[in-house]
Write a protein that holds these residues in place. Structure first.
Motif, PDB file in Angstrom:
ATOM      1  N   THR A  36      48.810  62.041  43.530  1.00  0.00           N
ATOM      2  CA  THR A  36      50.198  61.333  42.696  1.00  0.00           C
ATOM      3  C   THR A  36      50.854  62.352  41.863  1.00  0.00           C
ATOM      4  O   THR A  36      50.138  63.101  41.357  1.00  0.00           O
ATOM      5  CB  THR A  36      50.307  60.071  42.087  1.00  0.00           C
ATOM      6  N   ASP A  37      51.989  62.130  41.409  1.00  0.00           N
ATOM      7  CA  ASP A  37      52.816  63.008  40.558  1.00  0.00           C
ATOM      8  C   ASP A  37      51.788  63.035  39.015  1.00  0.00           C
ATOM      9  O   ASP A  37      51.922  64.187  38.743  1.00  0.00           O
ATOM     10  CB  ASP A  37      54.144  62.547  40.299  1.00  0.00           C
ATOM     11  N   GLY A  38      51.351  62.091  38.708  1.00  0.00           N
ATOM     12  CA  GLY A  38      50.523  62.039  37.665  1.00  0.00           C
ATOM     13  C   GLY A  38      49.187  62.698  37.730  1.00  0.00           C
ATOM     14  O   GLY A  38      48.088  62.286  36.774  1.00  0.00           O
ATOM     15  N   ASN A  39      48.973  63.188  38.901  1.00  0.00           N
ATOM     16  CA  ASN A  39      47.476  64.044  39.282  1.00  0.00           C
ATOM     17  C   ASN A  39      46.397  63.032  39.253  1.00  0.00           C
ATOM     18  O   ASN A  39      45.523  63.237  38.797  1.00  0.00           O
ATOM     19  CB  ASN A  39      47.160  64.912  37.949  1.00  0.00           C
ATOM     20  N   VAL A  40      47.005  61.855  39.928  1.00  0.00           N
ATOM     21  CA  VAL A  40      45.855  60.885  40.344  1.00  0.00           C
ATOM     22  C   VAL A  40      45.348  61.096  41.642  1.00  0.00           C
ATOM     23  O   VAL A  40      46.179  61.147  42.675  1.00  0.00           O
ATOM     24  CB  VAL A  40      46.251  59.509  39.926  1.00  0.00           C
ATOM     25  N   ARG A  42      44.141  59.435  45.109  1.00  0.00           N
ATOM     26  CA  ARG A  42      44.143  58.195  45.808  1.00  0.00           C
ATOM     27  C   ARG A  42      43.443  58.457  47.109  1.00  0.00           C
ATOM     28  O   ARG A  42      44.049  58.959  48.056  1.00  0.00           O
ATOM     29  CB  ARG A  42      45.481  57.797  45.766  1.00  0.00           C
ATOM     30  N   ASP A  72      43.217  63.419  36.723  1.00  0.00           N
ATOM     31  CA  ASP A  72      43.402  62.515  35.500  1.00  0.00           C
ATOM     32  C   ASP A  72      43.181  61.032  36.002  1.00  0.00           C
ATOM     33  O   ASP A  72      43.176  60.402  34.827  1.00  0.00           O
ATOM     34  CB  ASP A  72      45.114  62.797  35.079  1.00  0.00           C
ATOM     35  N   GLY A  73      43.042  60.885  37.216  1.00  0.00           N
ATOM     36  CA  GLY A  73      42.689  59.641  37.494  1.00  0.00           C
ATOM     37  C   GLY A  73      41.825  59.395  39.008  1.00  0.00           C
ATOM     38  O   GLY A  73      42.452  60.495  39.625  1.00  0.00           O
TER      39      GLY A  73
END
Lengths: 160, 265
Positions: A36-40, A42, A72-73
């Motif tokens: 994802t854009d937030g560096n998660v 998935r 980050d996640g």
């Protein structure tokens, strides 16, 4: 900067706990990978059999592997969105099953017909002069067979 | 919820019908799983021991998948709590699955009657407009194919290809299990609602398909199906009225959970 291919590469190192020659990627249980854009990271997975006792274990292995990578996640989800079929096994996965002494499942089109369970090539001698002993084996995904030429009992990874 | 609809988007009347329906299916799966598992270590031959144990594991997986829908979509308790803490009257399984394993012929015939109904039910549900259930149906139908294959193979083996004793014992089991199996299709108020919503075509339709398919399997096995008009279906399970065999099973099943609800292994 990590990309999706890095995840696929990393997951090639996560093996099936019951058939340690086959990666989860080649087994076909990874159905979706994204960052994802937030560096998660998935990842979505699908179980081979609904009652497979190794499901949670596999999910945790994937989770741990991704956590080592520096995202980050990490979110790993197991669902039935894409039902697993033995047709999802890669060519490499089929070879890896044979390395473990298992006959790979035949590919099939349309609905599964269980006469596929007859004449399975023997992984020891290659003969097709074999018979089904039982559609249920030591794990949910295997059936029991007997080779009438070399006299060996063997297991097949079931077509599903 | 400003528009009067709950978060899952299912109208209350439909939700209630769906919950009834899902509990019936999942309770059947859970209880038959437990009964099948009782053959572990006792099967007449090793392969049969493994077969019944494997089928038990699959059924447990199916019940988990459906209890998970109840939990995730309808806010019911988590699957373990649903499975291990409800009392007998809250279970809506049919009497067929409650009965003890009996002799091998009874377990095999029950397996045939139950799994044929399962296969046809999930075939009907593959195109259900309730998508979470349709997904489970598409997933489990391949597994049930193996279960039914196993049941048909052995019933035919003991009937048409067996000897006098095996055939007689299989016929006796069929006579005993048939009225119980009709209890699978016990009618309920939810039926018409689900039909109207395109979720499930109904127990009566399922029963007709089951009888047609069963008739040809039984003929092939050289056995005789009791006349459906002359037997009394074993109803009550779907309303929470059970045989004396269910509560002891539930007590045994929940023994570990009651000692340590968070146990892992």
């Amino acid at each position: 900067m990590l990309i999706v291919d890095d995840i696929w590469t990393a997951l090639k190192e996560v093996m099936d706990p019951e058939i340690p020659t086959v990666s989860l990627v080649d087994l076909g249980v990874i159905t979706h990978v994204e960052i994802t854009d937030g560096n998660v990271a998935r990842v979505k997975m699908t179980p081979t059999f609904a009652g497979c006792p190794a499901m949670d274990y596999m999910k945790n292995q994937v989770q741990e592997k991704l956590e080592e990578m520096g995202f980050d996640g990490v979110e790993v989800e197991m669902n039935f969105d894409e039902a697993w079929s033995s047709n999802r096994l890669t060519e490499e996965g089929r070879r890896d099953l044979a390395k473990h002494g298992l006959a790979p499942p035949p590919r099939f089109e349309g609905a599964l017909q269980l006469d596929l369970l007859n004449d399975v090539p023997c992984p020891n001698c290659g003969s097709r002069n074999t018979e089904l002993k039982s559609p249920f084996g030591p794990t949910l995904c295997r059936s029991l067979h007997y080779c009438k030429d070399c006299g060996e009992a063997f297991e097949q990874f079931k077509p599903l | 919820m400003d528009n009067g609809r709950p978060a899952n988007g299912v109208a209350p009347k439909v939700a209630s019908a769906l919950k009834t329906f899902l509990y019936r299916i999942a309770d059947d799966e859970l209880i038959i799983a437990h009964r099948n598992s009782e053959w572990t270590g006792l099967g007449p031959i090793l392969e049969e021991d493994i077969a019944f144990s494997s089928i038990a594991q699959d059924k447990l997986g199916h019940s988990l998948a459906i209890y998970s829908i109840l939990h995730e979509v309808f806010g019911e308790e988590d699957p373990d709590t649903i499975a291990f803490t409800r009392s007998e009257k809250d279970f809506t399984c049919c009497h067929l699955v409650e009965l003890p394993i009996g002799d091998y012929a009874f377990s095999l015939v029950r397996h045939l009657l139950f799994d044929l109904a399962e296969q046809l039910r999930f075939e009907m549900l593959e195109n259900s407009l309730f998508e979470p259930l349709a997904k489970v149906a598409r997933k489990v139908k391949g597994e049930i194919k193996y279960h039914l294959f196993h049941a048909v193979t052995w019933v035919t083996q003991l009937g048409a290809k067996g000897n006098e004793e095996s055939k007689a014992r299989t016929q006796t089991a069929l006579n005993e299990a048939f009225p119980l199996a009709l209890g699978i299709f016990e009618p309920g108020d939810h039926d018409d609602i689900l039909k109207g919503e395109g979720i499930f075509e109904g127990e009566e339709t399922l029963k007709e398909r089951w009888l047609t398919a069963l008739t040809s399997i039984v003929e092939e096995a050289d056995l005789t199906l009791p006349d459906v008009q002359s037997v009394e279906p074993a109803y009550g399970g779907r309303k929470g009225y059970h045989t004396e065999h269910l509560q002891p099973l539930l007590d045994e099943m929940a023994e570990v959970f009651r000692i340590d609800p968070g146990a892992e292994w």
